[in-house]
Design an enzyme around this catalytic site. Structure first.
Site: not given
Length: 168
Positions: A80-82, A118-119, A133
């Protein structure tokens, strides 16, 4: 879920269905978010990273690019992020000997109608996953910890800092 249970949850409509928030009427403002997290590891793993002796190459250089790429693609990962036009993403690494590990701190910036929290958080997570990794062949016991938002600024809600949890 009752309307009372949905109060304040902007990603749900009145019927409890997930929705993407309409930010079209919001004012464009400068927005900044700072997030960080840690990856703890064995002392030998940290020593190898410091000495540039990991077989896959420059661990922190690759992790920096991965974090930036993750910030740019957050809208593809979080449903739901833009999609945001980021104006900057800064990635910093710092190591510590006790307990041994590396901190990743990301500052994300935009001028827009919605925040960049969120970014920043996604960038930190992917940066740490990239370190894992690149080093897992010598240390599968690494632990990612304390991924959190430290600060956000901009928009109607103003400034928030994790240290006090206060808004201003």
């Amino acid at each position: 879920m009752s309307d009372d249970g949905l109060k304040g949850l902007t990603h749900f409509d009145a019927q409890g269905q997930a929705r993407m928030v309409d930010v079209g009427e919001k004012a464009e403002t400068e927005r900044v978010a700072v997030a960080e997290g840690w990856v703890e590891m064995a002392p030998d793993t940290l020593a190898r990273i410091r000495a540039g002796q990991m077989g896959k190459g420059d661990v922190l250089g690759v992790a920096r690019i991965a974090a930036i790429q993750a910030a740019k693609r957050t809208h593809e990962l979080i449903p739901l992020c833009h999609l945001l036009g980021l104006t900057g993403v800064e990635v910093e690494f710092a190591d510590r000997s006790e307990p041994p590990g590396i901190r990743c701190r990301v500052t994300a910036r935009t001028r827009g109608r919605t925040g960049v929290e969120m970014e920043a958080l996604t960038a930190v997570s992917v940066g740490l996953l990239t370190i894992y990794d690149m080093c897992k062949a010598v240390d599968r016991g690494m632990r990612m910890k304390e991924i959190r938002l430290l600060e956000k600024a901009g928009g109607k809600s103003g400034v928030w800092r994790a240290e006090t949890g206060a808004e201003s």
